[in-house]
Design an enzyme around this catalytic site. Structure first.
Site, PDB file in Angstrom:
ATOM      1  N   TYR A 127      -1.208   0.530  10.397  1.00 36.31           N
ATOM      2  CA  TYR A 127      -1.299  -0.066   9.070  1.00 36.31           C
ATOM      3  C   TYR A 127      -0.100   0.162   8.222  1.00 36.31           C
ATOM      4  CZ  TYR A 127      -3.494  -0.886   4.601  1.00 36.31           C
ATOM      5  OH  TYR A 127      -3.906  -1.561   3.262  1.00 36.31           O
ATOM      6  N   SER A 170       1.023  -1.131  -0.043  1.00 39.69           N
ATOM      7  CA  SER A 170      -0.057  -0.045   0.173  1.00 39.69           C
ATOM      8  C   SER A 170       0.784   1.264   0.037  1.00 39.69           C
ATOM      9  CB  SER A 170      -0.814  -0.097   1.326  1.00 39.69           C
ATOM     10  OG  SER A 170      -1.300   1.162   1.192  1.00 39.69           O
TER      11      SER A 170
END
Lengths: 440, 247
Positions: free
Chosen positions: B152, B139
């Site tokens: 995250y 990501s």
């Protein structure tokens, strides 16, 4: 969020959710009447509800296919484009297809769509074996011609107002190739166009593109397009190796809203005149790729943007056989006199009526596109009146602005449909902006 | 349909994982879908098989049960030609994670430990065979730690670095590693979040881009492509300035 149909008119702020399973739909039913939305290809507000719109894109799985009969079971959000992509290479094609492949299975059933073969094969509903419909209390019913036949009959063409279509079984037609043997016949006026339709009733596909700015003796000038699925034996040697042809690929995209003035009487008039002459010159048989024959506009992604930011409205009526000629003449003269050329004008002869609330009736259908403006909306009111005067009716999948009085005057089945909705308890569970506007 | 070797999709229930499975299946690759409770993926299996006429097998896989990964890989019907790791967990709101170490650990482990562990095992098999492609869906959040999602983001940063290291190690050994760095993707994970349409893609479009990148031997794929530029800017903001921003 701001939501609109394919015509981008009207636009409304809608609460839009995309459920992932039947339980989520049941839960949404608790929030008041809802409408299911497929691919958003209805032109107006058929699949819009300010309070409760459910997008069915997650219900997009194919469930079963029988290669002997061509029967496909699939969830309602599956796109026609995906059905073709998967099954044409195996020799199967939709038995009935509308003018775009970017529609959902559920949407095709809800609008009971028709295609260029309506005069022979009727509507999409003729090829639906069963439908699973979730009712207002959340119960799922399988309906077919033998099981819950009333629900089945009203759901075909019921615009999602009898429940949420979850799954269906449809029958595809076997084809030997992906090519269409196409023949174009120029018709210099309306008489010639209608005579050409009458003379070609045995052809599988027929549709006419019409120059609605042509006036006087050229009123109704059109190009009649006829098509047959090409057999392998028909194909020229160059196409033998790959009889189903290359997959559909878009040829372009309209990247932005064009200024509203792009389509005016001069540009449309010029386009129409050139298109007619070119078509007339190329008349005769050719092999056309299925994607170009059935879905010429799908090649230009976002073509609805050529009408500018204000969007466009489509007018589509059906006129009964005996009054069709006079009615079409009156409609075309009114459009031509108003100088409001429609960029897309399509004429087609319908066959027998099927379905309890489906649009087609034996006779002719005419569809016209207009950019939204106060002038064109006024013009459409005039066209409504002419249609009523000639015993015609209107296509709900295209409608964005008709009045309830017009609908109910045009079609006494509308009252029966609304009554059935109340009695069966559908009215409390399902409503769209269109159903509210039209008193359905 | 071009045919081809099997594609293993780890995280086969995720929107991105399924879309990637479809995209490879459409090119004729058989698919191995790996997820927890794989029997519940039966409708997906049937859908892929019907649409693309390839075989699909389902496999029990728990990214967090790292001790089972060796056995999981050994039990596959064949060592796949391509392995895609689409395992990921955004977790609750970052603010909640800050006060819930167990939940924060689950985010870290799911986004880094599990994916790195299983891809490491597959990397060894691929290396021994001398061929294969490993695709990691990481990501852009891993490109720089931000107050709003650094738990995250840090795990994804670890995964991105791991993939980069694998690529370095396996270059010249016939094994290719593709790092996918999606920006916003409209999925289950981001449902209900207000994402700018200009920066957001959908799983199907992303999956097409992943397959193309895999075909062409790309190393790093930002998607949408504009994210490469966005992250270039974000990475280069001096820390003294960055720490005061809220982006």
């Amino acid at each position: 969020m701001k939501l609109a149909g394919w015509g981008r008119y009207p636009v409304a702020d809608c609460r839009l959710r995309a459920p992932r399973d039947a339980d989520a739909i049941t839960a949404a039913l608790a929030d008041g009447p809802l409408i299911a939305r497929g691919a958003g290809r209805a032109y107006g507000d058929s699949a819009m509800s300010a309070a409760n719109t459910l997008e069915m894109r997650h219900f997009n799985r194919m469930l079963a296919f029988d290669p002997d009969t061509g029967r496909l079971e699939a969830e309602a959000g599956v796109l026609l484009a995906d059905i073709i992509a998967s099954f044409l290479p195996r020799g199967w094609f939709p038995a009935v297809t509308p003018g775009t492949k970017f529609v959902s299975l559920g949407g095709m059933i809800a609008a009971d769509v028709h295609g260029k073969n309506h005069h022979r094969d009727g509507t999409f509903g003729n090829f639906v074996d069963w439908i699973d419909v979730m009712g207002a209390e959340g119960q799922v019913r399988r309906c077919s011609r033998g099981e819950n036949p009333d629900l089945f009959a009203w759901t075909l063409g019921g615009m999602g107002l009898t429940g949420v279509i979850l799954r269906a079984a449809i029958r595809l037609r076997p084809v030997e190739s992906g090519w269409i043997r196409q023949e174009t016949r120029p018709a210099p006026d309306l008489d010639a166009a209608m005579a050409a339709f009458e003379a070609t009733g045995d052809r599988t596909y027929s549709v006419a593109w019409l120059d609605c700015l042509a006036r006087g003796r050229a009123l109704g000038r059109s190009l009649l397009m006829l098509g047959e699925h090409a057999l392998r034996a028909d194909l020229p040697a160059t196409l033998w190796r790959d009889p189903f042809g290359p997959p559909a690929t878009p040829r372009g995209r309209v990247p932005l809203d064009l200024p509203g003035i792009t389509l005016n009487r001069y540009s449309v008039g010029l386009f129409n005149a050139v298109h007619y002459r070119l078509g007339a010159r190329r008349a005769g048989p050719v092999f056309e790729h299925w994607d170009r024959f059935f879905y010429p506009l799908d090649g230009i992604l976002g073509w609805n943007r050529i009408y500018g930011r204000r969007g466009f409205v489509q007018f589509q009526c059906a006129l009964p056989e005996p009054q069709a000629h006079r009615g079409l003449e009156a409609l075309l003269r009114t459009v031509s006199d108003a100088g409001q050329g429609s960029f897309l004008a399509v004429l087609k002869k319908f066959g027998a009526e099927t379905g309890r609330f489906s649009f087609p009736m034996p006779g002719y259908t005419l569809s016209l596109d207009f950019p939204v403006s106060t002038r064109t909306l006024r013009l459409m009111d005039q066209l409504d009146q002419i249609t009523l005067d000639h015993g015609g009716r209107f296509y709900l999948a295209k409608d964005a602005r008709m009045s309830a009085a017009t609908l109910h005057a045009s079609d006494d089945r509308a009252d029966a449909f609304a009554r059935m909705r109340r009695q069966a308890g559908h009215a409390g569970g399902f409503a769209s902006m269109q159903s509210e506007r039209l008193g359905l | 349909m071009s045919g081809g070797g099997a594609v293993l999709v780890l995280g086969g229930r995720s929107d991105i994982g399924l879309a990637v499975a479809h995209a490879f299946a459409a090119r004729g690759h058989p698919v191995q879908l790996a997820a927890r409770d794989p029997a519940s993926l039966d409708p997906e299996k049937r859908d892929i098989e019907l649409r693309h006429r390839v075989s699909v097998t389902l496999h029990e896989f728990d990214a967090l049960a790292v001790e089972t990964h060796e056995g999981f890989v050994g039990a596959l019907p064949e060592i796949p030609a391509i392995a895609v790791c689409a395992v990921g967990l955004l977790g609750d709101d970052q603010a909640d994670l800050e006060h819930d170490p167990a939940a924060a650990r689950a985010v870290m482990r799911t986004n880094y430990e599990g994916p790195a562990n299983v891809l490491g095992i597959l990397a060894n098999r691929f290396e021994a065979r001398g061929s294969g492609t490993l695709i990691g869906i990481s990501s852009v959040a891993g490109d720089r730690g931000r107050a709003t999602n650094y738990i995250y983001g840090s795990a994804k940063a670890g995964f991105t670095a791991y993939l980069s290291g694998l690529r370095n190690r396996l270059a010249g050994k016939g094994v290719h590693v593709l790092t996918v760095l999606p920006g916003f993707v409209a999925t289950k994970m981001t449902e209900g979040k207000d994402l700018s349409p200009r920066l957001t893609t959908d799983p199907v479009t992303l999956a097409e881009a992943v397959v193309r990148a895999s075909d062409s031997g790309r190393n790093i794929l930002y998607y949408k492509r504009i994210w490469a530029l966005v992250m270039l800017v974000i990475r280069n903001i001096p820390e003294a300035v960055f720490k005061r921003t809220r982006i």
